[in-house]
Design a protein around this motif. Structure first.
Motif, PDB file in Angstrom:
ATOM      1  N   ASP B 255       0.841  -1.208   0.000  1.00  0.00           N
ATOM      2  CA  ASP B 255       0.000   0.000   0.000  1.00  0.00           C
ATOM      3  C   ASP B 255       0.868   1.247   0.000  1.00  0.00           C
ATOM      4  OD1 ASP B 255      -2.106  -1.667   0.120  1.00  0.00           O
ATOM      5  OD2 ASP B 255      -2.430  -1.454   2.301  1.00  0.00           O
ATOM      6  N   GLN B 256       1.882   1.207   0.756  1.00  0.00           N
ATOM      7  CA  GLN B 256       2.791   2.359   0.872  1.00  0.00           C
ATOM      8  C   GLN B 256       3.469   2.641  -0.456  1.00  0.00           C
ATOM      9  OE1 GLN B 256       5.684   1.625   3.922  1.00  0.00           O
ATOM     10  NE2 GLN B 256       6.914   3.408   3.338  1.00  0.00           N
ATOM     11  N   VAL B 257       3.948   1.612  -1.050  1.00  0.00           N
ATOM     12  CA  VAL B 257       4.654   1.792  -2.319  1.00  0.00           C
ATOM     13  C   VAL B 257       3.715   2.331  -3.374  1.00  0.00           C
ATOM     14  CG1 VAL B 257       5.801   0.568  -4.196  1.00  0.00           C
ATOM     15  CG2 VAL B 257       6.421   0.087  -1.818  1.00  0.00           C
ATOM     16  N   ARG B 258       2.501   1.791  -3.360  1.00  0.00           N
ATOM     17  CA  ARG B 258       1.547   2.285  -4.361  1.00  0.00           C
ATOM     18  C   ARG B 258       1.222   3.759  -4.120  1.00  0.00           C
ATOM     19  NH1 ARG B 258       0.046  -1.901  -7.438  1.00  0.00           N
ATOM     20  NH2 ARG B 258       0.226  -3.923  -6.425  1.00  0.00           N
ATOM     21  N   ALA B 259       1.064   4.156  -2.834  1.00  0.00           N
ATOM     22  CA  ALA B 259       0.782   5.556  -2.516  1.00  0.00           C
ATOM     23  C   ALA B 259       1.948   6.429  -2.956  1.00  0.00           C
ATOM     24  CB  ALA B 259       0.551   5.705  -1.005  1.00  0.00           C
ATOM     25  N   GLU B 260       3.131   5.948  -2.692  1.00  0.00           N
ATOM     26  CA  GLU B 260       4.317   6.709  -3.098  1.00  0.00           C
ATOM     27  C   GLU B 260       4.343   6.874  -4.598  1.00  0.00           C
ATOM     28  OE1 GLU B 260       7.863   4.929  -1.723  1.00  0.00           O
ATOM     29  OE2 GLU B 260       7.501   5.383   0.380  1.00  0.00           O
ATOM     30  N   ARG B 370      -2.123  18.735   3.072  1.00  0.00           N
ATOM     31  CA  ARG B 370      -2.194  17.761   4.153  1.00  0.00           C
ATOM     32  C   ARG B 370      -2.526  16.388   3.596  1.00  0.00           C
ATOM     33  NH1 ARG B 370      -3.062  20.542   9.171  1.00  0.00           N
ATOM     34  NH2 ARG B 370      -3.180  22.788   8.801  1.00  0.00           N
ATOM     35  N   ASP B 371      -2.043  15.355   4.254  1.00  0.00           N
ATOM     36  CA  ASP B 371      -2.422  14.006   3.859  1.00  0.00           C
ATOM     37  C   ASP B 371      -3.721  13.625   4.541  1.00  0.00           C
ATOM     38  OD1 ASP B 371      -1.901  13.449   6.463  1.00  0.00           O
ATOM     39  OD2 ASP B 371       0.000  12.387   6.102  1.00  0.00           O
ATOM     40  N   ALA B 372      -4.065  12.350   4.342  1.00  0.00           N
ATOM     41  CA  ALA B 372      -5.379  11.929   4.810  1.00  0.00           C
ATOM     42  C   ALA B 372      -5.520  12.112   6.322  1.00  0.00           C
ATOM     43  CB  ALA B 372      -5.618  10.459   4.444  1.00  0.00           C
ATOM     44  N   GLU B 373      -4.412  11.919   7.047  1.00  0.00           N
ATOM     45  CA  GLU B 373      -4.506  12.048   8.510  1.00  0.00           C
ATOM     46  C   GLU B 373      -4.447  13.494   8.953  1.00  0.00           C
ATOM     47  OE1 GLU B 373      -2.230   9.532   7.303  1.00  0.00           O
ATOM     48  OE2 GLU B 373      -3.944   8.168   7.549  1.00  0.00           O
ATOM     49  N   GLY B 374      -4.301  14.373   7.996  1.00  0.00           N
ATOM     50  CA  GLY B 374      -4.273  15.796   8.368  1.00  0.00           C
ATOM     51  C   GLY B 374      -2.870  16.269   8.653  1.00  0.00           C
TER      52      GLY B 374
END
Lengths: 214, 1279
Positions: B255-260, B370-374
């Protein structure tokens, strides 16, 4: 009759007595003035000639003795009292207050006239003395202030020297003043001046031995 | 313990136990039912001594184990135990057993049954064995490894997989993991083909070198899907550094790699986009460090982000230091730091250094991504060149400021407070504003009441704070104008202190700042609006193509033009939104520019909104590289900027108008005195502008002064200017100023210096009012005033005038001469206290205040102190002058000296008082009556005597005179008194009478009343003055005297002649003395020479007369006492009675005896001895009077003479007590009185009888007695 002719002043309420008394004195050659009451007398002028007051004791209103008391000290003629019934206390009181005589009615003309003459003589003497005093006062009034200072010193018997020292004057000047005082006061001598001073009641304030206590 | 054990060793079972404990370790025994019989202490984790067999429950044999076992293991153990007990199979269970320290340890517990001969189980023996420690760890680690959220694996030193944890096994699937060992190749087969070479290479290198292995790769899941993994492995070495194992871990990072990946794609896209946009864009890392500058920005700055790197400082600090103007640097840095900290959007205007070194005003805006977590990922910012705008605005602001200052010269509200805060002065502007005079009380409250309710409390608190502490007061508040509008005011006040630092009063100034406040409100609102716009990401961005279509647009742009996204989709063309006048520009310039350069420099233009209105924008554009048909444009909404500009411009225009329209002449001169500004009005007036009078070689001020100021004033004006310029003091004077047409008009000029913050004068602002009409009017007024003053001064009265607030406005010359100048005294009260006599002040002051309050004229008489210190009586009359509306304009007080009059009055009063006292204290009763006799006044003595006041007599009971007489005068005297009064009142004759008057205690006293009329000049009676003397004592004294005489007379009745001789002697001696003196006089007259016979005769006649009189007296006395027959003559009894009545008149009057005489007219004459019968009658009457004395309330004596046959009878009657012994009274020495001798009536009877008559007494019917005697008409023969 001269202006100096004496006059007798009669105060008597009873017409018959008043009439008779006046008649008697006129018959004796006296000038007379009559008054019905003490009040009437009091309103009249004091005579300027020698006079005598013939005063009835029993008068309506103010009686004779009361009138005498009122007149005491004033310039009034000597009094001779007359009374219908004299009593001893009244007569003593009258004489003590200076009455010349106190006669009981009816009295003889001899006694009456003697009393009147005595009263007139007394009045003449008083008048003479009073005139002399007036004369001396007039003279004294003519003195200068300095002479009035000098007068008591010399009648006190101070020596010229002493008096001059007292007034801080020279002796010569004092002697001039002294001579003037003697002349103005009509004094023949120093003794005469002393008598005059005594008469004028000029106080003796000094003596040769020093100042007297005031 | 050892010794204990030794002691117990002799005991066989104990020895066995010890054996068990030491050799076997932990052993236990139960009975057949499973109940513990024995356990070594080790089982229980207890020391060897003192242990106790756990109590077991017979129902459940397993319960004995419960306290010993780990709760998790108990159930399994219990089940086994119960099973063993039941079946007799051996018991063998591994579980955690509680140790002595309370921890649980894994133990193996086994037991076997003991059987008897019949093979029946009789008990169980068991032991507890330690398990090896590794067993525990292995178990724990296995759990840990399987439960860890990662793939865990192990390789052999040569790379063969030796272990996969459960998670990894599950991931890879049974094909790979089933049946160990798994070959490395099998594992490699699961790696994504693209990653497998790298994996293999890396692994081989690690295996060869022993370096840790780290790699990201895609690993095929059991379902065939590849997922990104991050794998790390490290070798485990032995002490010889030989590798024993490789341990690895593998995270699923798909998931992280895809987000990156996605982010990188997006970043690339943005970067491309941003580089294409002709705006200067910059990015900051979350901690605020510059991370990216757009190409445009780099070009503009001549510097890239990397150029900021510096070993000793951060990029941000360096950027702030290098790029931002030093004056702004700190603020920018701080603001940016703040925004980074808080995440707030950043907006800042600052000067930024361009590549050529020039600083330009830029507006920087930035917002956090901001990212999803703010969490903040990145800051994106834009930098816009606002140099021109700022310059324009500065210019406008400067101009506005200047004009505002000029406007501020227009007068403001000025007020003063006393130290308590009570207002003591308002200037006219304030009075007009509030419609409130300062005079009066509670003004502070009134002012506070006029403050807007929202501000009042704050105002009051601030004011009280200032009053209490002496701090300057300053605040803004809304004040209610007279018309009810609230207006914003800026109020300031500062205390004035005396030399000791005490506050004397407060000076305050209020500006009407309502307009400013509204402007401020507007600006604040605008600012807020801008900020909101900024906050909402206002950069509009549009993707377009060269055909003029808008391909895409962001929300910001859509908001600007009020379109929605659907419209974009439907197709919007630039052409549609560009106003016609811009279309040509668009077509010609922008298109050409784009075509030529691929870019369009930012420019301002307008677009239509959807509703047809226009929006001003700043737009820049650029074509995309490579895609020459498309480009991006950024648009900034300039609406607000334009609006601000417009507002400032409007304001400037307004102020400009204001300055020109203010109905005053405004001007400004520089600090060194050079005129630099005249407002339009002044220019129009003078006909020349500020430079219109310039002459070479002369200062402008001098030239202007010469040109416009009246020659008579110019010298003083120049001097005043010079002084003010030198000192900085406010300039204020009146001068004549030349109008364009050459006419000079009077002006009131004032100027004040404006100072900068350092206190240096920067400008002078001045103001001229045209006061020409006013001055002329004043002059006229002054002339008129002078004339009036001369007139007033000529009058013999003093005149003062006061304004309605009772302040002295004028004092006539005469007053000043008489009383002296009032000095600093201005108000009526102080003046009155100063000059009026203290004794008169209260009354005078009260009257004056009444007058001032009611507005009615008033008069005061009082003593006033003159300039020489002497008090003189004056009469002051005050009257108000009113205007057409009836309002009091002025009070005039005219006073006249009444000292002489008052002194005369005082003398009169003194005399009156003296007389009054005299009258009241005189020992006489005084009475004044009206001409008709009515009482007017009665003195104290009379009132006290009567016991009542004349007022107590009411008028209803007839005239008060008559009431007084009726009540007071003795009844016997009343008739006569009334008659006399009546006669006197009628005729005006003086009145005099003695009568008895009733005293208040009821006693009658003798008074002598005399009354005389007082007449006026015409002779008319105005009053009767009556004096009433109490003569009672006198009358009584006379009575006493008479009583004494009577006593004497009575004594004589019976006394011997001798006793009476004294009095008789006087009677006789008078005539006797007269006889004697007359006789002697007669003798003298006769003896005289010549004898005076006439007088002698007269005296003789008198002698005879007097002698007879004396004889008469003597014979009468003898007749009385010897009762000798006196010659009797016939006489009238009436005469006798009358004579005796007269004799006793005083006596009867004194004893208040009423006497009635009744003598018959026809009485014949009878012969009698007058003296004797007088004695008889006197005796009888006196007896009667004495009998009634004190006995009869109204004594009455009656004398009656009547004919009684041949005789005349005389009766003497009284109303006394009567005669108790009628027959004895005539005896000698009988008497009823203590002082009497008892001889009178005896003698009387003998006298009457000697006349042939009779004397008797009888009682009266109504009381009292009557004595009667008769005298015969014919005399009896002598005996």
């Amino acid at each position: 009759m001269t202006a100096e002719a004496p006059i007798v002043l009669i105060v008597e309420d009873d017409a018959r007595a008043r009439e008779a008394l006046g008649e008697l004195l006129v018959a004796h050659g006296m000038r007379v003035a009559v008054y019905v009451s003490a009040e009437e007398y009091a309103r009249a002028a004091t005579p300027t000639v020698p006079a005598c007051l013939l005063l009835d004791v029993e008068l309506p209103g103010i009686n004779g003795l009361d009138l005498q008391a009122e007149l005491t000290g004033a310039d009034h003629p000597p009094i001779v009292f007359l009374t219908g019934h004299g009593d001893i206390p009244s007569s003593v009181r009258a004489i003590r207050h200076g009455a010349v005589d106190f006669l009981t009615k009816p009295c003889s003309d001899t006694a009456l006239m003697a009393a009147i003459e005595a009263a007139l003589a007394q009045d003449r003497r008083i008048r003479a003395e009073r005139a002399e005093l007036e004369r001396l006062r007039a003279r004294y009034a003519m003195l200068t202030p300095r002479e009035r200072q000098v007068l008591p010193l010399i009648v006190s018997g101070l020596l010229n020297k002493q008096a001059a020292a007292e007034l801080k004057l020279s002796e010569v000047t004092l002697q001039v003043h002294k001579r003037n005082v003697l002349r103005k006061m009509g004094a023949d001598s120093l003794a005469d001046l002393v008598r005059i001073a005594l008469w004028l009641r000029i106080p003796v304030t000094h003596s040769r031995r020093g100042k007297r206590e005031a | 313990m050892l010794s204990v054990a030794t002691d117990a060793i002799n005991d066989q079972p104990a020895r066995a136990a010890r054996l068990v404990e030491e050799v076997v370790g932990n052993a236990w025994a139960t009975d057949a039912a499973g109940r513990f019989l024995y356990a070594t202490p080790g089982v229980l984790g207890l020391p060897a001594a003192g242990w106790e067999v756990p109590d077991t429950n017979p129902e459940d044999p397993a319960l004995g184990w419960k306290p010993l076992l780990h709760p998790e293991d108990y159930e399994a153990a219990a089940m086994s135990w119960r099973q063993s007990l039941q079946t007799g199979h051996a018991y063998d269970v591994t579980h955690r057993l509680r140790a002595a320290d309370g921890t649980y340890r894994w133990r193996r517990c086994s037991g076997r049954p003991v059987r008897d001969a019949e093979a029946r189980i009789v008990g169980w023996y068991g032991a507890v064995l330690e398990r090896e420690a590794l067993h525990d760890r292995e178990r724990e680690l296995a759990q840990l490894v399987d439960m860890a959220p990662s793939h865990v694996w192990r390789l052999t030193p040569d790379g063969e997989p030796a272990f996969f944890n459960r998670r990894m096994s599950d991931y890879l699937g049974p094909e790979i993991t089933s049946g160990p060992p798994v070959g490395l190749e099998a594992l490699l087969a699961a790696v994504h083909p693209e990653d497998a070479p790298a994996f293999r290479t890396t692994l081989r290198r690690s295996l060869a070198t022993g370096e840790p292995f780290a790699l990201r790769y895609r690993l095929r899941r059991f379902d065939g899907a590849y997922r990104w993994m991050s794998s790390r492995a490290e070798p485990l070495r032995d002490h010889a550094e030989r590798i024993l194992q490789w341990y690895g871990v593998c995270h699923d990072i798909d998931d992280q790699v895809r987000a990156e990946e996605a982010l990188r794609l997006r970043e690339q896209e943005l970067e491309r986009l941003v580089d294409a946009v002709p705006a200067m864009i910059w990015c900051l890392s979350p901690d605020g460090q510059p991370s990216y500058y757009s190409e445009q920005l780099v070009r503009w700055l001549g510097m890239s982000v990397e150029d900021l790197d510096h070993p000793r400082t951060t990029r941000l600090a360096r950027a702030a230091a290098l790029l931002v103007h030093p004056a702004d640097s700190r603020d920018v840095h701080a603001e940016l730091a703040r925004c980074v900290r808080t995440g707030d959007p950043f907006l800042c205007k600052c000067r930024v250094r361009r590549h050529d070194g020039v600083f330009r005003w830029m507006e920087g805006r930035a917002q956090a991504l901001r990212d999803a977590e703010g969490n903040i990922v990145q800051w994106y910012g834009v930098l816009i060149d606002i140099e021109e705008l700022m310059r324009a605005q500065d210019e406008l602001r400067g101009r506005e400021r200047e004009l505002s200052q000029l406007v501020d010269m227009v007068p403001s509200q000025i007020w003063r407070l006393n130290p308590d805060g009570e207002p003591i002065f308002f200037n006219k502007r304030m009075v007009d504003f509030l419609d409130m005079q300062v005079a009066g009380t509670g003004r502070l409250q009134a002012v506070i009441d006029s403050i807007h309710p929202d501000d009042a409390a704050r105002f009051e608190a601030a004011l009280h704070q200032s009053l209490a502490t002496g701090e300057a007061f300053a605040m803004q508040y809304r004040l209610r104008r007279a018309d009810g509008d609230y207006r914003w005011m800026s109020g300031r006040a500062e205390p004035l202190r005396d030399e000791r630092g005490r506050i004397v009063q407060w000076f305050g100034l209020s500006h009407d700042i309502d307009d400013q406040m509204r402007l401020y409100a507007d600006i604040a609102e605008r600012e807020a609006r801008i900020r909101r716009l900024v906050d909402s990401d206002i950069i509009g961005i549009v993707i377009w193509d060269l055909d003029g279509r808008l391909i895409d647009a962001n929300d910001a742009f859509l908001r600007m033009i009020q379109h929605d996204r659907a419209d974009v989709t439907a197709g919007i063309r630039w052409f549609d939104i560009t106003p016609p006048e811009w279309q040509e520009v668009h077509a010609r310039e922008e298109a050409q520019e784009l075509a030529a350069t691929g870019k369009m420099q930012a420019r301002e233009k307008e677009y239509f909104r959807k509703d047809g209105s226009r929006v001003p924008v700043l737009i820049g554009a650029a074509c995309f590289d490579g895609q020459s048909r498309q480009g991006v444009a950024y648009i900034l909404d300039l609406t607000e900027r334009k609006r601000v500009e417009a507002a400032v411009r409007d304001r400037e225009r307004e102020l400009s108008q204001l300055v020109d329209m203010v109905p005053s002449y405004l001007w400004r001169i520089t600090a060194d005195g050079m005129p630099v500004f005249f407002n339009k009005r002044l220019v129009d007036y003078l006909g020349l502008d500020v430079s219109g009078a310039d002459r070479p070689g002369k200062s402008r001020l001098a030239a202007i002064t010469e040109a416009i100021i009246h020659p008579d004033d110019s010298a003083t004006v120049a001097a005043a200017f010079e002084r003010s310029l030198a000192s900085g003091e406010r300039f204020s004077m009146n001068w004549r100023m030349r109008r364009a047409d050459g006419v000079y008009r009077w002006m009131a000029a004032s100027a004040e210096a404006m100072r900068d913050q350092a206190g240096r004068i920067t400008q002078w602002y001045g103001l001229c009012h045209d006061i020409d009409d006013q001055v002329l009017a004043e002059q006229t007024l002054r002339q008129s005033k002078q004339q009036l003053e001369q007139m007033i001064d000529a009058m013999p009265i003093n005149i003062l005038s006061f304004d309605p607030s009772r302040r002295l406005t004028y004092a006539s010359r005469r007053y000043l001469d008489t009383v002296g100048p009032p000095g600093p005294i201005r108000d009526f009260e102080t003046l009155a206290r100063d000059v009026a006599h203290p004794d008169d002040l209260p009354v005078m002051f009260r009257r004056a205040l009444d007058g001032f309050r009611t507005g009615l004229p008033f008069v005061n008489r009082f003593r006033r102190r003159c300039s020489d210190g002497v008090y003189r009586w004056i009469e002051a009359r005050a009257q108000a002058l009113r205007d057409a509306d009836g309002q009091i304009v002025q009070w005039y007080i005219a006073s006249i000296d009444i000292e002489e009059e008052m002194q005369a009055q005082e003398a009169l009063r003194e005399r009156e008082r003296f007389l009054w006292q005299l009258v009241e204290t005189l020992p006489a009763m005084i009475d004044c009556t009206a001409p008709d006799g009515e009482p007017v006044y009665r003195s104290q003595q009379l009132r006290a005597f009567l016991g009542y006041e004349p007022e107590e007599l009411t008028g209803t009971d007839g005239p008060r005179l008559m009431q007084t007489l009726d009540a007071g005068v003795h009844p016997d005297d009343l008739a006569a008194v009334r008659k006399d009064y009546a006669r006197c009142l009628q005729t005006g004759e003086a009145y005099a009478r003695r009568h008895r008057l009733r005293r208040h205690d009821g006693a009658y006293r003798w008074v002598e009343t005399r009354a005389a009329p007082m007449r006026n000049a015409d002779g008319a009676i105005v009053q009767w003055n009556v004096i009433c003397l109490d003569i009672d004592a006198e009358v009584r004294a006379q009575e006493d005297l008479r009583l004494a005489q009577e006593r004497l007379a009575r004594a004589g009745q019976a006394a011997s002649l001798a006793e009476l001789s004294a009095s008789i002697a006087h009677e006789v001696n008078q005539p006797l003395a007269a006889v004697v003196w007359n006789s002697q006089a007669c003798q003298r007259w006769l003896a005289a020479t010549p004898p005076n016979l006439d007088r002698a005769r007269t005296t003789v006649e008198r002698i005879i007369r007097d002698a007879n009189a004396a004889a008469d007296v003597v014979s009468r006395i003898r007749a009385l006492f010897r009762q000798a027959a006196a010659p009797r003559h016939r006489g009238s009894i009436g005469d006798l009675v009358a004579d005796v009545g007269r004799l006793l008149g005083d006596r009867t009057a004194q004893t208040r005896v009423g006497v009635t005489t009744d003598v018959a007219a026809d009485l014949p004459a009878v012969p009698f001895d007058v003296v004797q019968l007088q004695q008889v009658l006197v005796n009888l009457m006196r007896n009667a009077i004495e009998a009634m004395e004190g006995q009869a309330p109204e004594p009455r004596l009656g004398i009656r003479a009547v004919r009684d046959g041949a005789a005349v009878r005389v009766e003497v009657s009284d109303n006394g007590p009567g005669v108790p012994h009628p027959e004895k009274v005539f005896d000698a020495f009988f008497t009823t009185r203590p002082t009497g001798m008892g001889m009178g009536l005896a003698i009387c009877r003998s006298i009457v009888e000697s006349h042939g008559g009779r004397l008797w007494v009888e009682g009266n019917e109504l009381g009292g007695a009557t004595f009667a005697f008769t005298l015969p008409m014919e005399a009896p023969e002598p005996p």
